[in-house]
Design an enzyme around this catalytic site. Structure first.
Site, short mmCIF file in Angstrom:
data_model
loop_
_atom_site.label_atom_id
_atom_site.label_comp_id
_atom_site.label_asym_id
_atom_site.label_seq_id
_atom_site.Cartn_x
_atom_site.Cartn_y
_atom_site.Cartn_z
N SER A 34 0.83 -1.20 0.00
CA SER A 34 0.00 0.00 0.00
C SER A 34 0.88 1.26 0.00
O SER A 34 1.68 1.43 -0.92
CB SER A 34 -0.97 -0.05 1.19
N ASP A 52 -9.62 -5.88 -4.43
CA ASP A 52 -9.12 -4.81 -3.57
C ASP A 52 -10.13 -3.66 -3.56
O ASP A 52 -10.35 -3.01 -4.59
CB ASP A 52 -7.77 -4.31 -4.10
N HIS A 56 -7.47 -5.86 0.29
CA HIS A 56 -6.41 -4.92 0.65
C HIS A 56 -5.92 -5.25 2.06
O HIS A 56 -5.97 -4.41 2.97
CB HIS A 56 -6.92 -3.48 0.58
#
Length: 308
Positions: free
Chosen positions: A105, A253, A281
């Protein structure tokens, strides 16, 4: 699993907590976590997979998370480049001229910054559930929150499921430890998605340890502020990256839909992409941490193969 080394290191006037696992003579993997999450966001199972594959592993708490120093952002604002500088300070503290870098991320954006601006420090690059560091997600978010249709020129906004959680969570109580943990567990549930099983026990443990291990849990929100600042150093072309790169992204995601990962892979020369069906995610699905660890390990071996 116990770390061989657990120590504070200096990054300017900040102290950063770091841990090293495995044999210090083995090639090093630096794990760079995402927004508002300390180093323990990298699951032990993932670390184990790397250590068992003959790698030493270093994970650390970003500024404003875990045991690391907290910053008064209003007085001392910082940027992605400053967070990348923290990662370099970790490498320097362990005497490493380079390492295999894996970022998740926001950590993936930090990894891109390191590979573009300090290529000698990055042996290989694994980018997980991230997007191009120079892509401004703000306009797409603003349109989605206003109920407007997406702009075809933008990468897609978060899924309605995630935006709906943001709206609901504003009314969730946060006055006690149990309430704070409950909100965080529900956030991880939404980020995991529905396609893969959700490891609620692991999510609760991560939420509790994150909350209990920080001097000021609210300081982690500063990462959002830092991530929104689009400085010129983030706008350099990703074609500058020469490290063997693997992009790992899930089909489900809800925060950064699959086109974000595809955009990263398209902009980095010779990047490979691994699409994981059903992954959201997070790493909070049984078996997923080891699978991700094995993918990182395979990318580190790619470097050795290309040099032979």
């Amino acid at each position: 699993m116990a770390a061989i080394d657990g120590t504070y290191i200096q990054s300017g006037n900040l102290r950063l907590w770091s841990e090293r696992f495995g044999d210090s003579r083995d090639p090093a993997v630096l794990l760079v976590m995402g927004t508002s999450t300390p180093g323990i966001g990298w699951p032990d199972e993932l670390v184990d997979a790397l250590v068992q594959g003959g790698r030493q592993v270093i994970r650390f708490d970003h500024r404003d998370t875990g045991r690391s120093s907290c910053v008064d952002f209003a007085v001392h604002p910082y940027t992605l480049a400053d967070m990348a500088g923290d990662a370099i300070a970790v490498l320097d503290a362990y005497g490493l001229t380079s390492a295999h870098v894996a970022g998740a991320s926001l950590g993936g954006a930090i990894g891109q910054w390191l590979a573009a601006h300090h290529p000698a420090r990055v042996a290989t690059l694994t980018l997980i559930m991230t997007g191009p560091m120079g892509a401004d997600a703000g306009p797409a978010w603003a349109r989605a929150l206003a109920g407007q249709g997406p702009d075809p020129a933008d990468l897609p906004p978060p899924a309605p499921r995630f935006l709906g959680f943001l709206a609901r969570s504003a009314a969730m109580p946060r006055t006690t430890r149990a309430e704070l943990v409950a909100v965080n567990v529900e956030l991880w549930r939404v980020l995991n998605g529905d396609a893969l099983p959700f490891d609620e026990r692991a999510a609760r443990r991560l939420s509790e340890e994150t909350l209990d291990g920080s001097a000021d849990p609210a300081a982690a929100l500063n990462h959002d502020l830092a991530g929104r600042v689009m400085t010129s150093d983030r706008l350099v072309p990703l074609s500058l990256i020469t490290a063997p790169t693997l992009v790992v992204h899930g089909t489900e995601d809800p925060l950064r839909p699959l086109p974000h990962g595809e955009a990263v892979a398209a902009q980095i020369q010779h990047a490979r992409m691994e699409v994981i069906p059903g992954m959201g995610h997070s790493f909070l699905s049984p078996g997923l941490p080891r699978r991700i660890g094995e993918l990182i390990l395979a990318n580190t071996e790619r470097r050795a193969a290309e040099m032979s």
